[in-house]
Write an enzyme that holds these catalytic residues in place. Structure first.
Site, PDB file in Angstrom:
ATOM      1  N   HIS A   1       0.867  -1.174   0.000  1.00 51.12           N
ATOM      2  CA  HIS A   1       0.000   0.000   0.000  1.00 51.12           C
ATOM      3  C   HIS A   1       0.910   1.233   0.000  1.00 51.12           C
ATOM      4  CE1 HIS A   1      -3.173  -2.723   2.006  1.00 51.12           C
ATOM      5  NE2 HIS A   1      -3.415  -2.628   0.708  1.00 51.12           N
TER       6      HIS A   1
ATOM      7  N   GLU B   1       1.666   3.760   3.043  1.00 52.83           N
ATOM      8  CA  GLU B   1       2.124   3.214   4.325  1.00 52.83           C
ATOM      9  C   GLU B   1       3.648   3.330   4.350  1.00 52.83           C
ATOM     10  OE1 GLU B   1       0.258  -0.612   4.703  1.00 52.83           O
ATOM     11  OE2 GLU B   1      -1.748   0.247   4.442  1.00 52.83           O
TER      12      GLU B   1
ATOM     13  N   GLU C   1       1.359  -5.117  11.113  1.00 53.12           N
ATOM     14  CA  GLU C   1       0.875  -3.730  11.211  1.00 53.12           C
ATOM     15  C   GLU C   1       1.664  -3.030  12.313  1.00 53.12           C
ATOM     16  OE1 GLU C   1      -1.311  -2.379   9.270  1.00 53.12           O
ATOM     17  OE2 GLU C   1      -2.364  -4.059   8.326  1.00 53.12           O
TER      18      GLU C   1
END
Length: 342
Positions: A70, A73, A230
């Site tokens: 992504h 990010e 994450e």
């Protein structure tokens, strides 16, 4: 300087080069790091590193580390670029083979999650679907799969791990957490749990079925110990407090150099999926605020979503939600309901 110019041309580093050439098809090129290790640019944003001495690989492993699947990010991208800089400058010797990937250069330039299609829904062969044909992110997903397959074949005698690094759009009651892709009959190795704790990741979510993410592809097809990790909040390039990412930086640096693992001082909190929310189409309603944080807990009986035929309520024990998103296309995941493992 000659090595940098060979790899990155007039750009100063890997990140700058990747941003400057987003969308370009580049020839392969290679050189030697100060410790004698070989570094190859396989494609834009894809670097393969091979240690000078095979016997230096004390942990008998090969690593794939990816970021920027992504494009917005950015913190993991900067962390990975910094670790590569250390090797280029001769700070420490490489012990294990590495495949380093910046996933979606076009989205990185645009500062967006994706340009056309969410690339982390295009892996594990999903890019072959008819509605994705001709889309640049589908072509990139296919190419990344090919690079990973070739790397896994080359190092088939080594234990393969893949860490796909992300940051989240929404806040989270647990800032750093990892997702372990589903592979039937597989258990999380204790050494991988220890690595996550070393990286200051104290929460693990066990996924309940195969998916189309990058980590699901490498786990299911390549047999890698794979995790989507994450690490915090989405921010633009240059606005990240990299002091909040020292855990993953230091843990990866140790693995790159083949040093022994420290003893963990904590234990992981493990969650399991109890329900997958899918956008069922016309009449689907997700009764979760748009700004709700990941790992927000809901009491028994709470209505989470409904449509004309179905109503999902929390069961007899509290459940938490992760990744709620009412805007996904019909048929795609709109969230996961999870519960801590006993």
């Amino acid at each position: 300087m000659a090595l940098r110019q060979q790899l990155f041309g007039n750009q100063g580093d890997w990140l700058e080069h990747t941003l400057a050439h987003a969308g370009d098809t580049l020839p392969e090129t290679e050189g030697r790091l100060p410790d004698g290790s070989r570094i190859r640019r396989r494609a834009l944003g894809v670097l393969e590193l091979t240690p000078a001495r095979a016997e230096a690989n004390a942990n008998q492993e090969a690593l794939i580390v990816s970021a920027g699947v992504h494009g917005n990010e950015t913190a993991p991208i900067e962390v990975l670029n910094g670790l590569l800089e250390e090797l280029l400058e001769g700070h420490g010797s490489l012990a294990c083979p590495l495949l380093l990937i910046l996933g979606n250069p076009a989205a990185m330039v645009a500062g967006t999650r994706f340009v056309d299609v969410n690339m982390n829904r295009l892996l594990h062969g999903a890019h072959r679907r008819a509605d994705y044909q001709g889309r640049p992110e589908a072509a990139r997903a296919r190419a990344l799969e090919d690079h990973c397959r070739a790397f896994a074949r080359t190092h088939s005698g080594l234990a393969l791990s893949h860490y796909d690094l992300h940051t989240a759009i929404r806040p989270s009651h647990r800032e750093k957490f990892a997702l372990y892709p589903f592979v039937s009959g597989r258990q999380v190795p204790s050494a991988q749990c220890d690595f996550l704790l070393e990286a200051e990741v104290e929460t693990l979510l066990l996924q309940h079925k195969e998916g189309t993410t990058f980590s699901s592809f490498s786990a299911s097809e390549l047999g890698a110990e794979s995790f989507t990790i994450e690490l915090g909040k989405v921010r633009p390039f240059g606005q990240n407090d990299l002091g909040r990412f020292t855990g993953i930086r230091d843990a990866l640096r140790r693995r790159f150099r083949g040093a022994p693992a420290p003893r963990p001082a904590r234990t992981l909190t493990v969650f399991e999926v109890v329900h997958e929310i899918l956008n069922t189409g016309e009449g689907f309603q997700l009764h979760i605020p748009d700004d709700v944080a990941n790992f927000t807990e809901y009491a028994p009986g709470t209505v989470i979503w409904d449509d004309p035929d179905t109503c999902y309520r929390v069961g007899e024990r509290p459940e938490a939600i992760v990744f709620p998103n009412r805007e996904v296309p019909v048929g795609q995941r709109a969230g996961l309901m999870i519960r801590a493992r006993d």
